[in-house]
Design a protein around this motif. Sequence first.
Motif, short mmCIF file in Angstrom:
data_model
loop_
_atom_site.label_atom_id
_atom_site.label_comp_id
_atom_site.label_asym_id
_atom_site.label_seq_id
_atom_site.Cartn_x
_atom_site.Cartn_y
_atom_site.Cartn_z
N GLN A 1 0.82 -1.36 0.02
CA GLN A 1 0.09 -0.02 0.16
C GLN A 1 0.98 1.35 0.00
O GLN A 1 0.53 2.28 0.07
N LEU A 2 1.91 0.98 -0.06
CA LEU A 2 3.04 2.31 0.06
C LEU A 2 3.77 2.29 -1.31
O LEU A 2 3.89 1.44 -2.01
N SER A 3 4.14 3.63 -1.34
CA SER A 3 5.02 3.97 -2.72
C SER A 3 6.33 3.51 -2.43
O SER A 3 6.82 3.12 -1.28
N GLY A 4 7.26 3.61 -3.60
CA GLY A 4 8.73 3.13 -3.31
C GLY A 4 9.24 4.25 -2.03
O GLY A 4 10.13 3.58 -1.47
N GLY A 5 9.05 5.29 -2.52
CA GLY A 5 9.84 6.06 -1.30
C GLY A 5 9.38 5.82 0.21
O GLY A 5 10.27 6.03 0.95
N GLN A 6 8.18 5.71 0.12
CA GLN A 6 7.42 5.56 1.50
C GLN A 6 8.14 4.16 2.05
O GLN A 6 8.31 3.96 3.25
N LYS A 7 8.26 3.05 0.93
CA LYS A 7 9.06 1.78 1.34
C LYS A 7 10.37 1.95 2.06
O LYS A 7 10.71 1.53 2.87
N GLN A 8 11.08 2.86 1.29
CA GLN A 8 12.53 3.21 1.64
C GLN A 8 12.42 3.99 3.09
O GLN A 8 13.44 3.94 3.86
N ARG A 9 11.38 4.99 3.44
CA ARG A 9 11.49 5.53 4.61
C ARG A 9 11.20 4.37 5.63
O ARG A 9 11.72 4.69 6.67
N VAL A 10 10.29 3.47 5.37
CA VAL A 10 10.12 2.18 6.41
C VAL A 10 11.43 1.74 6.57
O VAL A 10 12.03 1.41 7.72
N GLY A 11 12.33 1.51 5.61
CA GLY A 11 13.57 0.78 5.40
C GLY A 11 14.52 1.53 6.40
O GLY A 11 15.35 0.86 7.20
N ILE A 12 14.49 3.14 6.30
CA ILE A 12 15.26 4.09 7.18
C ILE A 12 14.85 3.83 8.56
O ILE A 12 15.68 3.49 9.56
N ALA A 13 13.49 3.90 8.89
CA ALA A 13 13.06 3.47 10.32
C ALA A 13 13.55 2.24 10.88
O ALA A 13 13.89 2.18 11.90
N ARG A 14 13.36 1.04 10.07
CA ARG A 14 13.69 -0.17 10.63
C ARG A 14 15.51 -0.21 10.78
O ARG A 14 15.66 -0.76 11.88
N ALA A 15 15.91 0.30 10.10
CA ALA A 15 17.38 0.51 10.21
C ALA A 15 17.98 1.04 11.50
O ALA A 15 18.97 0.85 11.92
N LEU A 16 17.02 1.81 11.93
CA LEU A 16 17.33 2.79 13.29
C LEU A 16 16.88 2.23 14.32
O LEU A 16 16.86 2.91 15.74
N ALA A 17 16.21 0.93 14.28
CA ALA A 17 15.59 0.35 15.61
C ALA A 17 16.45 0.20 16.82
O ALA A 17 15.82 0.19 17.87
N ASN A 18 17.40 -0.22 16.57
CA ASN A 18 18.14 -0.50 17.68
C ASN A 18 19.48 0.35 18.02
O ASN A 18 20.38 0.41 18.58
N ASP A 19 18.95 1.96 17.45
CA ASP A 19 19.79 3.10 17.78
C ASP A 19 21.32 2.65 17.38
O ASP A 19 22.15 2.78 18.32
N PRO A 20 21.54 2.65 16.06
CA PRO A 20 22.94 2.18 15.70
C PRO A 20 23.56 3.79 15.57
O PRO A 20 23.09 4.57 15.60
N ASP A 21 25.07 3.57 15.56
CA ASP A 21 25.71 4.78 15.26
C ASP A 21 26.47 4.64 13.96
O ASP A 21 27.06 5.63 13.84
#
Length: 340
Positions: free
Chosen positions: A142-162
């Motif tokens: 239900q998301l556009s490609g850009g929205q999917k990549q935003r989710v990808g960014i949020a997921r990558a930040l899940a564990n507070d990486p540095d």
Amino acid sequence: MSQIEITDVSVTFDQKNRTINAVQDVSLKIETGEVYGIVGLSGAGKSTLVRTINGLQKPTKGTVVVNGVDITKADKKALAASRKKIGFIFQNFNLINNRTIGQNIAFALTAGGYPEKKQPQKIVELLSMVGLQDRQDNYPAQLSGGQKQRVGIARALANDPDILLCDEATSALDLETAEEIITILKDINERLHITIVFITHQLEVAKDLFDRVAVMENGKIVEQTTAYNLFANPKSNMAKRLVNRFLDEQLPDEVKDRLKDQQGVILTLKYQGDDSLDPVITEISSNTGVSISILQGRIEYIHSNAIGVLAVFITGDQNAISKAVAQFTQKVDMVEEVAR
């Protein structure tokens, strides 16, 4: 010590009785909080190199030290602890299609050991960071490609990486959407002071996002420089190819054909700074008696610093043309004659 230190790293693969040298004797240092780009054409070895940083690819030789931990020698426990602080953003999003956006992020949180009771609030925080706080019950389809990549960014930040590793994170997106992703990553870098390592073949990303950049060709680093100097003064042949393609310095064949029977010289002029070349052109034309026609031009801003490229056609007496070329050489940063 730099946050990431790659020293004399090579990666080879054996395939069907032949050896592929994917990465060859690469050394580079990446500092805490910077956005470091690795650029090159497909097959240059960019993805293989970046995957040595989180241990997904073991080097054939050399060392990779991240936050003081030698990834190449770390045991499973130490490697798992290091990976927890390294987020990864994929080219093709890699979302779980039969789970909602919120569930995709919850999966990453659970994998990182984040307490289940605190996950709903954390999911909202992460999605708010990328402007999708109202979409957590949607599915990826239900998301556009850009929205999917935003989710990808949020997921990558899940564990507070540095550290964030980005593998061609904008190449599957149109230019406008890619610029939105770049803006989000810049904001994350500035607010959270997260180190970003971004590989791409798109110099549009380099000019807007990178602090420093390495250019790869055939598994080797052929140039390391600042983002501005990459565009202003590329040294290696590969960097020049990439920059010329981006700045589109090549004259259209139609223009060359139109001028081929006319006596004169075509020059490509590159200059730095916001000042127009109009006074210089007027001055040189007046000094030498030549006529100067502007064929095409553009200005790009790299970290708020301007780089201009102009193509001109000079006609007149041969001696006067030679004097004009000599004067341009003295007054602009680069002068190159265009073959017809």
